[in-house]
Write a protein that holds these residues in place. Structure first.
Motif, PDB file in Angstrom:
ATOM      1  N   HIS A  28       0.900  31.582 141.357  1.00  0.00           N
ATOM      2  CA  HIS A  28      -0.042  31.291 140.276  1.00  0.00           C
ATOM      3  C   HIS A  28      -1.142  32.348 140.227  1.00  0.00           C
ATOM      4  O   HIS A  28      -1.782  32.640 141.232  1.00  0.00           O
ATOM      5  N   HIS A  30      -4.087  32.299 138.582  1.00  0.00           N
ATOM      6  CA  HIS A  30      -5.473  31.842 138.551  1.00  0.00           C
ATOM      7  C   HIS A  30      -5.654  30.576 139.386  1.00  0.00           C
ATOM      8  O   HIS A  30      -6.054  29.534 138.895  1.00  0.00           O
ATOM      9  N   THR A  31      -5.352  30.683 140.653  1.00  0.00           N
ATOM     10  CA  THR A  31      -5.515  29.552 141.556  1.00  0.00           C
ATOM     11  C   THR A  31      -7.003  29.333 141.813  1.00  0.00           C
ATOM     12  O   THR A  31      -7.747  30.278 142.038  1.00  0.00           O
ATOM     13  N   GLN A  32      -7.422  28.067 141.777  1.00  0.00           N
ATOM     14  CA  GLN A  32      -8.828  27.754 142.011  1.00  0.00           C
ATOM     15  C   GLN A  32      -8.963  26.967 143.308  1.00  0.00           C
ATOM     16  O   GLN A  32      -8.110  26.140 143.643  1.00  0.00           O
ATOM     17  N   PHE A  33     -10.051  27.248 144.028  1.00  0.00           N
ATOM     18  CA  PHE A  33     -10.306  26.583 145.291  1.00  0.00           C
ATOM     19  C   PHE A  33     -11.670  25.908 145.233  1.00  0.00           C
ATOM     20  O   PHE A  33     -12.558  26.332 144.497  1.00  0.00           O
ATOM     21  N   GLN A  34     -11.826  24.898 146.058  1.00  0.00           N
ATOM     22  CA  GLN A  34     -13.121  24.241 146.185  1.00  0.00           C
ATOM     23  C   GLN A  34     -14.094  25.230 146.836  1.00  0.00           C
ATOM     24  O   GLN A  34     -13.687  26.049 147.667  1.00  0.00           O
ATOM     25  N   PRO A  35     -15.384  25.182 146.492  1.00  0.00           N
ATOM     26  CA  PRO A  35     -16.345  26.113 147.100  1.00  0.00           C
ATOM     27  C   PRO A  35     -16.344  26.068 148.625  1.00  0.00           C
ATOM     28  O   PRO A  35     -16.506  27.101 149.275  1.00  0.00           O
ATOM     29  N   THR A  37     -13.913  25.810 150.557  1.00  0.00           N
ATOM     30  CA  THR A  37     -12.771  26.568 151.062  1.00  0.00           C
ATOM     31  C   THR A  37     -13.178  27.997 151.385  1.00  0.00           C
ATOM     32  O   THR A  37     -12.757  28.572 152.386  1.00  0.00           O
ATOM     33  N   PHE A  38     -14.040  28.569 150.543  1.00  0.00           N
ATOM     34  CA  PHE A  38     -14.439  29.960 150.732  1.00  0.00           C
ATOM     35  C   PHE A  38     -15.309  30.166 151.969  1.00  0.00           C
ATOM     36  O   PHE A  38     -15.500  31.294 152.410  1.00  0.00           O
ATOM     37  N   VAL A  43     -10.079  34.688 150.917  1.00  0.00           N
ATOM     38  CA  VAL A  43      -9.168  34.642 149.775  1.00  0.00           C
ATOM     39  C   VAL A  43      -9.029  36.060 149.246  1.00  0.00           C
ATOM     40  O   VAL A  43     -10.020  36.710 148.918  1.00  0.00           O
ATOM     41  N   ASN A  45      -7.084  38.413 146.400  1.00  0.00           N
ATOM     42  CA  ASN A  45      -6.334  38.385 145.151  1.00  0.00           C
ATOM     43  C   ASN A  45      -5.535  39.678 145.030  1.00  0.00           C
ATOM     44  O   ASN A  45      -6.092  40.754 144.844  1.00  0.00           O
ATOM     45  N   THR A  47      -3.310  40.226 142.674  1.00  0.00           N
ATOM     46  CA  THR A  47      -2.749  40.254 141.331  1.00  0.00           C
ATOM     47  C   THR A  47      -2.761  41.684 140.805  1.00  0.00           C
ATOM     48  O   THR A  47      -3.768  42.370 140.873  1.00  0.00           O
TER      49      THR A  47
END
Length: 108
Positions: A28, A30-35, A37-38, A43, A45, A47
């Motif tokens: 995917h 545009h995977t989104q994570f909870q704040p 998580t960072f 993370v 990218n 892409t």
């Protein structure tokens, strides 16, 4: 004793070796994570934009078919880059001179 390393998996705490590392990937874009998580993961990218992929494949194809043409392309791109740097430098110099000037710049 060192602090035990553990993570939550399927609502259960799982203990792991201190050197344990987990790498995950996703198809995917545009995977989104909870704040939160960072704060505990890195993370990255990877892409690749479609235009960049097109340019890379074209470069490989041209290098295979006509290496001289690919060398010429590289020289042209280098010239364009140097030209842009020169434009940027001159723009900075002009803006600097304009900001330092006093009075109306149209009165000579």
């Amino acid at each position: 004793r060192e602090e035990e390393k553990a993570f939550l998996f399927m609502h259960k705490s799982v203990s792991v070796h201190q050197d344990f590392q987990l790498f995950m990937s996703t198809p995917h874009a545009h995977t989104q994570f909870q704040p939160a998580t960072f704060t505990v993961v890195s993370v990255v990218n990877f892409t690749v934009p479609l235009q960049g992929l097109d340019e890379h494949f074209l470069s490989v194809a041209v290098r295979t078919e006509d290496p001289a043409l690919e060398r010429e392309r590289g020289q042209v791109l280098q010239g364009v880059t140097e030209g842009q740097r020169s434009v940027d430098a001159w723009s900075t110099k002009i803006l600097s001179l304009l900001s330092e000037s006093e009075g109306n710049i149209l009165d000579f």
